[in-house]
Design a protein around this motif. Structure first.
Motif, PDB file in Angstrom:
ATOM      1  N   GLU A 262       1.063  -1.533   0.460  1.00 45.73           N
ATOM      2  CA  GLU A 262       0.674  -0.432  -0.441  1.00 45.73           C
ATOM      3  C   GLU A 262       0.634   1.255   0.285  1.00 45.73           C
ATOM      4  O   GLU A 262       0.575   2.249  -0.806  1.00 45.73           O
ATOM      5  N   THR A 263       1.855   0.936   0.708  1.00 47.72           N
ATOM      6  CA  THR A 263       2.346   2.606   0.905  1.00 47.72           C
ATOM      7  C   THR A 263       3.505   2.531  -0.205  1.00 47.72           C
ATOM      8  O   THR A 263       3.586   3.834  -0.718  1.00 47.72           O
ATOM      9  N   ALA A 266       1.099   4.368  -3.116  1.00 47.40           N
ATOM     10  CA  ALA A 266       0.777   5.688  -2.316  1.00 47.40           C
ATOM     11  C   ALA A 266       2.290   6.198  -2.856  1.00 47.40           C
ATOM     12  O   ALA A 266       1.856   7.242  -3.268  1.00 47.40           O
ATOM     13  N   GLY A 267       3.313   5.974  -2.397  1.00 45.60           N
ATOM     14  CA  GLY A 267       4.358   6.981  -2.762  1.00 45.60           C
ATOM     15  C   GLY A 267       4.389   6.409  -4.501  1.00 45.60           C
ATOM     16  O   GLY A 267       5.453   8.121  -4.620  1.00 45.60           O
ATOM     17  N   LEU A 269       3.269   5.430  -7.897  1.00 48.06           N
ATOM     18  CA  LEU A 269       2.607   5.690  -8.182  1.00 48.06           C
ATOM     19  C   LEU A 269       1.986   6.743  -8.538  1.00 48.06           C
ATOM     20  O   LEU A 269       1.563   7.464  -7.401  1.00 48.06           O
ATOM     21  N   PRO A 270       1.669   7.846  -9.972  1.00 45.10           N
ATOM     22  CA  PRO A 270       1.213   8.876  -9.906  1.00 45.10           C
ATOM     23  C   PRO A 270      -0.258   8.369  -9.292  1.00 45.10           C
ATOM     24  O   PRO A 270      -0.542   7.383  -9.714  1.00 45.10           O
ATOM     25  N   TRP A 271      -0.889   9.314  -8.629  1.00 43.54           N
ATOM     26  CA  TRP A 271      -2.054   9.222  -8.259  1.00 43.54           C
ATOM     27  C   TRP A 271      -1.873   8.263  -7.281  1.00 43.54           C
ATOM     28  O   TRP A 271      -3.891   7.414  -7.391  1.00 43.54           O
ATOM     29  N   GLY A 272      -1.140   7.968  -6.827  1.00 42.93           N
ATOM     30  CA  GLY A 272      -1.180   6.593  -6.098  1.00 42.93           C
ATOM     31  C   GLY A 272      -2.036   6.371  -5.126  1.00 42.93           C
ATOM     32  O   GLY A 272      -2.272   5.822  -4.418  1.00 42.93           O
ATOM     33  N   GLY A 273      -2.189   7.908  -4.166  1.00 43.18           N
ATOM     34  CA  GLY A 273      -2.596   7.588  -2.771  1.00 43.18           C
ATOM     35  C   GLY A 273      -3.985   7.667  -3.398  1.00 43.18           C
ATOM     36  O   GLY A 273      -4.954   7.282  -2.236  1.00 43.18           O
ATOM     37  N   ALA A 274      -4.664   8.083  -4.750  1.00 41.98           N
ATOM     38  CA  ALA A 274      -6.111   7.802  -4.789  1.00 41.98           C
ATOM     39  C   ALA A 274      -6.292   7.011  -5.105  1.00 41.98           C
ATOM     40  O   ALA A 274      -7.185   6.017  -4.568  1.00 41.98           O
ATOM     41  N   LYS A 276      -4.310   3.763  -3.840  1.00 41.22           N
ATOM     42  CA  LYS A 276      -3.490   2.770  -3.151  1.00 41.22           C
ATOM     43  C   LYS A 276      -4.197   1.555  -2.518  1.00 41.22           C
ATOM     44  O   LYS A 276      -3.637  -0.094  -2.979  1.00 41.22           O
TER      45      LYS A 276
END
Lengths: 304, 380
Positions: A262-263, A266-267, A269-274, A276
Motif C-alpha cells: 500500500e505504502t 501511494a508513494g 505511482l502517480p495518483w497513488g494516494g487515491a 492505493k
C-alpha cells in the motif's frame, strides 16, 4: 534513498497493525472455518477501553508511573475484550455451529453492527482523541527518515505478541490442542480434548491481540471512532488471506506485506494516494489467482 | 369622512375590483422566505426568517415600497425535505408571492426552483452552493452565496499573491472535496503556478505514505479540501514528518471545526490556514456592522451563521430590483439583476453583480489561521 527508507518505515508501521488484527481472523478461521466479521469491532472496542482507561488511570494521576499504568491498561483492556470475544462466541456463534457456514457469517455481521452501535450509544458518534502528551515525544532521524519512539515501541510490542503467540501455539500443550482441533474436531475430541474450551480459548486470544492493537493505534495516531473497526478489519482480513488464511505466520507476513504494498503504491505511482487501495486489492487478486492458498498456505501442511 | 360617503365608496371599490381594473395601490407585496423553519436544520431556517423580517419591518416603517405598498413576509417551511419543498413552493405560487428568498439546502432548492420557474417567480437562494442549480437556464433564479469554485479561485489567487510556485492539492474523493481541489488547481495553474494533485481515503488513520510523497515533491504549499477529522490527522502527521512549518498547510471550509484542532493537537495545528466564508461578526463592511447591531438589538444575540446574513442580502437584492424597476414584474426584475445591477453594498460584502446564469460574481472567502488552538482571521 531517504524517500524509500521513510516509506518502508511507514509501511512496516501500518503493516504491524494489520498483522496483529489479522491473527484474530486467521485463528478463528483455522479452527472454525468461520470469518469472524466482528473481529475488527472487537479491536475497536479495545481502542475505546484503552481511551477510557488512559483517562481514568493516567490523566487523573491515579497511577503516577507511566510504564506501570500502561501495563495495567493493556492487561485490563485485553482481558475485557478477550471476555467480550468469548462471550460473543458463546452467544452468537456456538448455537449456530451446526447450522452450516452461512448462518454464522450473518451472525458475525450482526455482532459487528451490534458492537458498533453499543460503542456509539455509550461514547457518542463523534471522533475521540487520546489525550496528548502522555507518551514522551522522542524521535530520531535515521538517514533523513523520521522514526518515533512510540512507533518503535509499537513495532516491538507487536512482534513480541506475535512471537509469544507463535511460541504458545507451537510449544505448549494448549497450543498443541488448538492445532489438533484445527485439524479435526472429532478426532481431537477422541483424543480427550475439550473442543468447546479450545474454541473459547481461541476467542480469548484473538480479541486480546486485537485489543492491544486498538490501544496502540489510539496511542500512536490519537484519533479513534466507532466505525474504525470495519476498515481495519477488512484490511486485516485481506492480509490474512494474502498470507494464507488459517496460517499464523502467514497472517503476520500478509499484514506486513499489505502495509508495504500500500505504502509503496501511494508513494511511487502517480495518483497513488487515491488508488492505493485498488492497487493493494489488485495484488491480492493476482496472488490468489497464482497461489489460491495464499503465500504460506502450502508450505505449512498443518492449519493454524 | 362621513358615513354617507363610505358606503358608496366601498361599493364602488368592490365593483371596480370585481371589474378587474382597480388601482392596487395599497395591496401588500408578498415575499416568501422558504427554508427549513422546522426540522433538523431549523436553526438556519429560523435565522432566515429573523433576518428578512427585520429588514421588511424597517422598510414598512419608512412607508413601504412602490408608493406605500407594505411588504408582507410569508413563511414557507420545507422542513429541509425535497418533497416538502415542492409542495410549499406550489403553495407560495397560489399565495401570489412576487419573489422568494430560499431555500437553504441545494436538495430543496432544486425541486422548488423548477416550480418557481414554471410560475415565473423571482427566486434567490442565500445558501445553496451546488453548481447544477444555475445550469438549468432559469432566467429568474439567482444566488447570493458563492459556488464551490469561488473558494478555489480565492485560494489560487492568494497562493499566487504569496509567491507560492508549487502547490499540492489533496482531496478525499468526495464530490465536494474533489471539485474544490480541482477548481483550485485549475485556477492556480491558469495563473502560472505548478499544481500537483492526489487523494486520500477518508477515515484511515495513517496518511504518512502520501505525506512522505508530498514532502519529496517539495511543494511550497498544501491545500487539503476534505473534512475535518482527516484534516486533523494530516496536520498531526505532517508535523511529525517535518513538512510543517516549512510548507504552508491550508485546508478548505469543511475543516472549519474546532474538533480538527483537538485531533491534530494544538502544536501541530499551529499556523495552519483554513479558507472559509467569514463568520458574521468578522465581516469588515459598515453595512454588516450596522445590520448586526440592529439584529442584536431586536433578537438579543448576533446572527450565528453566514447563511442568515446571505438571506438578508437576498432580500435586499429583491427590494433593490423592485425599487429600480418600479414594478414587481418578474421579467423586468430578472432583466435588471442580470444587466444593470452592479456594485451593490451588500452586508456580506459588495455584490459586484450576477452573471448570465444568476451566480454572484466575486468572492467573500477569507483565510483563518490557527493560533494557540483558536481560529483567528488571517492577514498577510
Amino acid at each position: 534513498m531517504e524517500f524509500f527508507l521513510q516509506q518502508a518505515i511507514n509501511g512496516i508501521t501500518i503493516g504491524a497493525f494489520y498483522a496483529l488484527i489479522a491473527l484474530g481472523y486467521t485463528m478463528v478461521y483455522g479452527i472454525l472455518k468461520l470469518i469472524n466479521f466482528a473481529h475488527g469491532d472487537l479491536f475497536m472496542v479495545g481502542s475505546y477501553l484503552g481511551y477510557t482507561l488512559v483517562i481514568a488511570l493516567i490523566i487523573s494521576g491515579l497511577i503516577p508511573n507511566l510504564l506501570v499504568a500502561l501495563l495495567i491498561i493493556f492487561l485490563m483492556a485485553m482481558g475485557m475484550v478477550a471476555l467480550t470475544g468469548a462471550l460473543l462466541e458463546r452467544v452468537a456463534y456456538r448455537p449456530l455451529r451446526k447450522a452450516g457456514r452461512l448462518a454464522p457469517v450473518v451472525s458475525a455481521l450482526g455482532a459487528s453492527i451490534f458492537l458498533q452501535n453499543v460503542v456509539m450509544l455509550i461514547y457518542g458518534p463523534r471522533y475521540h482523541v487520546y489525550p496528548k502528551g502522555i507518551l514522551p515525544d522522542i524521535h530520531w532521524s535515521i538517514g533523513g527518515a523520521y522514526v518515533t519512539l512510540v512507533q518503535l515501541a509499537t513495532l516491538v510490542i507487536s512482534i513480541l505478541l506475535m512471537g509469544g503467540l507463535y511460541f504458545f501455539i507451537q510449544r505448549t500443550r494448549l497450543g498443541t490442542a488448538i492445532r489438533a482441533v484445527a485439524l479435526d474436531h472429532d478426532t481431537a475430541r477422541l483424543m480427550g480434548i475439550d473442543v468447546n474450551r479450545i474454541i473459547t480459548l481461541v476467542f480469548l486470544l484473538g480479541p486480546a491481540l486485537g485489543a492491544a492493537g486498538g490501544i496502540m493505534i489510539g496511542l500512536y495516531y490519537g484519533r479513534i471512532n466507532f466505525t474504525m473497526g470495519w476498515g481495519y478489519g477488512l484490511k486485516a482480513f485481506v492480509a490474512a488471506i494474502l498470507g494464507g488464511i488459517g496460517n499464523i505466520p502467514g497472517a503476520m507476513v500478509g499484514g506486513f506485506l499489505l502495509g508495504i504494498f500500500e505504502t509503496l503504491a501511494a508513494g511511487y505511482l502517480p495518483w497513488g494516494g487515491a488508488w492505493k487501495d485498488a492497487i493493494a486489492f489488485l495484488i491480492l487478486i493476482l496472488i490468489l489467482i497464482l497461489r489460491p492458498t495464499g503465500l504460506l498456505g502450502e508450505r505449512v501442511v498443518e492449519k493454524i | 369622512m362621513s358615513k354617507r360617503f363610505v358606503v358608496p365608496l366601498v361599493l364602488l371599490l368592490v365593483l371596480t375590483h370585481l371589474a378587474g381594473c382597480a388601482p392596487k395601490a395599497k395591496e401588500p407585496i408578498k415575499i416568501a422566505v422558504q427554508g427549513p423553519i422546522t426540522g433538523k436544520w431549523a436553526y438556519e431556517g429560523e435565522g432566515f426568517v429573523k433576518c428578512v423580517k427585520l429588514l421588511a419591518e424597517e422598510i414598512n416603517e419608512k412607508g413601504g415600497l412602490l408608493d406605500g405598498r407594505m411588504i408582507e413576509i410569508v413563511e414557507a417551511d420545507d422542513k429541509g425535505e425535497p418533497s416538502e419543498a415542492s409542495l410549499v413552493a406550489a403553495k407560495m405560487v397560489d399565495e401570489g408571492v412576487v419573489a422568494v428568498v430560499g431555500s437553504y439546502s441545494s436538495t430543496c432548492t432544486e425541486p422548488a426552483s423548477a416550480i418557481y420557474n414554471e410560475a415565473n417567480i423571482l427566486q434567490i437562494t442565500p445558501s445553496s452552493t451546488a453548481t447544477v442549480l444555475t445550469t438549468k437556464g432559469y432566467k429568474q433564479f439567482f444566488r447570493t452565496c458563492f459556488l464551490d469554485d469561488r473558494q478555489g479561485l480565492f485560494v489560487a489567487e492568494k497562493f499566487i499573491e504569496w509567491g507560492i510556485e508549487k502547490a499540492f492539492f489533496l482531496h478525499d474523493n468526495s464530490t465536494y472535496a474533489k471539485g474544490l481541489a480541482e477548481w483550485a488547481m485549475k485556477y492556480y495553474e491558469e495563473r502560472g503556478g505548478e499544481g500537483l494533485i492526489d487523494a486520500i481515503t477518508p477515515g484511515e488513520t495513517d496518511y504518512t505514505p502520501i505525506l512522505t510523497r508530498i514532502k519529496a515533491a517539495e511543494p511550497d504549499a498544501i491545500y487539503f479540501t476534505g473534512y475535518h477529522p482527516d484534516g486533523g490527522l494530516l496536520l498531526k502527521q505532517a508535523r511529525e514528518l517535518g513538512l510543517t512549518p516549512d510548507i504552508l498547510f491550508a485546508l478548505g471550509n469543511a475543516c472549519n471545526n474546532p474538533e480538527m484542532i483537538e485531533i491534530a493537537g494544538v502544536e501541530a495545528a499551529e499556523g495552519a490556514l483554513v479558507s472559509t466564508e467569514p463568520l458574521p461578526h468578522d465581516l469588515p463592511y459598515p453595512e454588516a456592522k450596522e445590520f448586526i447591531e440592529k439584529f442584536e438589538a431586536k433578537y438579543g444575540e448576533p446572527p450565528a451563521s453566514i447563511w442568515w446574513v446571505m438571506a438578508a442580502d437576498a432580500f435586499n437584492v429583491i427590494v433593490e430590483a423592485i425599487k429600480a424597476t418600479g414594478s414587481t414584474d418578474t421579467d423586468k426584475m430578472a432583466e435588471y439583476l442580470h444587466t444593470e445591477f452592479k456594485d451593490y453594498p451588500g452586508i456580506t460584502g459588495p455584490i459586484i453583480g450576477f452573471d448570465e446564469k444568476g451566480d454572484r460574481l466575486g468572492t467573500i472567502h477569507k483565510f483563518y489561521v490557527i493560533r494557540n488552538g483558536e481560529f483567528v482571521p488571517y492577514e498577510k
